[in-house]
Scaffold this motif. Structure first.
Motif, PDB file in Angstrom:
ATOM      1  N   ILE A 152       0.873  -1.179   0.000  1.00  0.00           N
ATOM      2  CA  ILE A 152       0.000   0.000   0.000  1.00  0.00           C
ATOM      3  C   ILE A 152       0.908   1.226   0.000  1.00  0.00           C
ATOM      4  O   ILE A 152       1.551   1.532   1.000  1.00  0.00           O
ATOM      5  N   GLU A 153       0.977   1.920  -1.113  1.00  0.00           N
ATOM      6  CA  GLU A 153       1.974   2.980  -1.282  1.00  0.00           C
ATOM      7  C   GLU A 153       1.397   4.394  -1.278  1.00  0.00           C
ATOM      8  O   GLU A 153       2.134   5.360  -1.110  1.00  0.00           O
ATOM      9  N   ASN A 154       0.095   4.531  -1.462  1.00  0.00           N
ATOM     10  CA  ASN A 154      -0.484   5.876  -1.596  1.00  0.00           C
ATOM     11  C   ASN A 154      -1.456   6.235  -0.483  1.00  0.00           C
ATOM     12  O   ASN A 154      -2.366   7.040  -0.671  1.00  0.00           O
ATOM     13  N   GLY A 155      -1.244   5.631   0.672  1.00  0.00           N
ATOM     14  CA  GLY A 155      -2.092   5.962   1.814  1.00  0.00           C
ATOM     15  C   GLY A 155      -3.420   5.235   1.787  1.00  0.00           C
ATOM     16  O   GLY A 155      -3.700   4.422   0.900  1.00  0.00           O
ATOM     17  N   TYR A 156      -4.236   5.525   2.799  1.00  0.00           N
ATOM     18  CA  TYR A 156      -5.526   4.870   2.959  1.00  0.00           C
ATOM     19  C   TYR A 156      -6.658   5.704   2.376  1.00  0.00           C
ATOM     20  O   TYR A 156      -6.572   6.927   2.278  1.00  0.00           O
ATOM     21  N   ALA A 157      -7.740   5.015   2.044  1.00  0.00           N
ATOM     22  CA  ALA A 157      -8.963   5.704   1.621  1.00  0.00           C
ATOM     23  C   ALA A 157      -9.495   6.531   2.794  1.00  0.00           C
ATOM     24  O   ALA A 157      -9.240   6.210   3.960  1.00  0.00           O
ATOM     25  N   THR A 158     -10.207   7.589   2.480  1.00  0.00           N
ATOM     26  CA  THR A 158     -10.726   8.471   3.534  1.00  0.00           C
ATOM     27  C   THR A 158     -11.710   7.749   4.451  1.00  0.00           C
ATOM     28  O   THR A 158     -11.945   8.180   5.587  1.00  0.00           O
ATOM     29  N   SER A 159     -12.279   6.650   3.985  1.00  0.00           N
ATOM     30  CA  SER A 159     -13.246   5.900   4.791  1.00  0.00           C
ATOM     31  C   SER A 159     -12.579   5.040   5.866  1.00  0.00           C
ATOM     32  O   SER A 159     -13.260   4.549   6.774  1.00  0.00           O
ATOM     33  N   VAL A 160     -11.257   4.864   5.783  1.00  0.00           N
ATOM     34  CA  VAL A 160     -10.548   4.019   6.742  1.00  0.00           C
ATOM     35  C   VAL A 160     -10.308   4.797   8.038  1.00  0.00           C
ATOM     36  O   VAL A 160      -9.732   5.892   8.027  1.00  0.00           O
ATOM     37  N   ALA A 161     -10.753   4.236   9.146  1.00  0.00           N
ATOM     38  CA  ALA A 161     -10.523   4.854  10.454  1.00  0.00           C
ATOM     39  C   ALA A 161      -9.122   4.509  10.931  1.00  0.00           C
ATOM     40  O   ALA A 161      -8.740   3.332  10.922  1.00  0.00           O
ATOM     41  N   THR A 162      -8.331   5.511  11.323  1.00  0.00           N
ATOM     42  CA  THR A 162      -6.975   5.258  11.818  1.00  0.00           C
ATOM     43  C   THR A 162      -6.906   5.593  13.300  1.00  0.00           C
ATOM     44  O   THR A 162      -7.286   6.693  13.719  1.00  0.00           O
TER      45      THR A 162
END
Length: 266
Positions: free
Chosen positions: A161-171
């Motif tokens: 995963i090189e371009n970060g997470y989708a905005t829907s992913v809770a971190t």
């Protein structure tokens, strides 16, 4: 004679008071202090090692849970005796050096009531990168760790995963936060240290391979990484910290490490 008796009594009283003060001083002597900080994934095993070491050594070990990035930064800035990281050090993290304590898997977890038992790397990658629900399952949401997490760094590298997470992913900030979030959601998947796995959540297989000690050791389970002890480069540990470091890196400590579900490197 009375005067001599009084002198002797006074001397005895002074000696008794002196002995009492010495005894009190010994009881109140300050223990040597050791501070370890960093990864929330490494913290549970470090706390077990610290408790075992304190049984036979007159030291007080404080384990401060934060993140791998914070543990490395603390070591760089002299804010701990040594740090904890759940990933290899990056080339950009200068002034420190890392030594592998043990190996650990990254478990993919779902709610205990979730019917899913197996997922693919391709589908998990798509969920985190673009928010695409995992086909033919009830999993539509993903929970990850924040950017300073060593578990996230290792997870992202292993899944490419090189371009970060989708905005829907809770971190979330810590391992415990991810477990709590999964307990409260029947349609989410998350990831945590295998050694932190609890009966309150369920680990799922990845491409048909279960996250078990055996599969981590034989390299068939794809998500695994080292737990790393971080020392300041060209630095010198105190005698107390050196003693604890020597213990956790010794064969003797492997009984505690393997007993807690982590993978020995000895």
């Amino acid at each position: 004679m009375k005067k001599l008796t009084k002198i002797l009594m006074s001397a005895l009283c002074i000696a008794a008071i002196g002995s009492s003060m010495a005894a009190l001083g010994g009881c109140g002597s300050k223990k040597e202090s050791i501070t370890v900080s960093g990864s929330s994934s490494v913290t549970p095993i470090m706390e077990k090692l610290a408790a075992e070491y304190e049984k036979t050594h007159d030291v007080r070990i404080t384990v401060n849970m934060s993140s791998s990035g914070a543990g490395i930064s603390d070591t760089q800035n002299g804010l701990n005796d040594f740090g904890m990281s759940s990933r290899e050090l990056k080339s950009s993290e200068t002034g420190v050096k890392g030594y592998t304590l043990c190996m650990d898997g990254i478990a993919l977890i779902v709610n205990k009531d979730c019917s899913v038992t197996d997922v693919s790397k391709t589908d998990v990658k798509a969920l985190y990168e673009s928010g695409t629900a995992i086909p033919d399952t009830t999993i539509t949401a993903a929970i990850g760790r924040d950017a300073s997490s060593g578990t996230r760094t290792a997870f992202d590298e292993l899944l490419k995963i090189e371009n970060g997470y989708a905005t829907s992913v809770a971190t979330l900030a810590e391992t415990g936060n991810v477990i709590e979030a999964i307990q409260g959601s029947t349609n989410s998947i998350g990831y945590i240290s295998y050694g932190s796995l609890q009966s309150t959540v369920k680990a799922v297989s990845l491409d048909g391979v279960a996250c078990t000690t055996e599969n981590i050791m034989n390299n068939t389970y794809a998500l695994q990484r080292p737990f790393v002890i971080v020392l300041k480069e060209n630095g010198t540990l105190s005698a107390a910290a050196q003693g604890f470091y020597d213990y956790i890196m010794s064969a003797e400590a492997q009984t505690v490490i393997t007993g807690a579900g982590y993978i020995s490197v000895k």
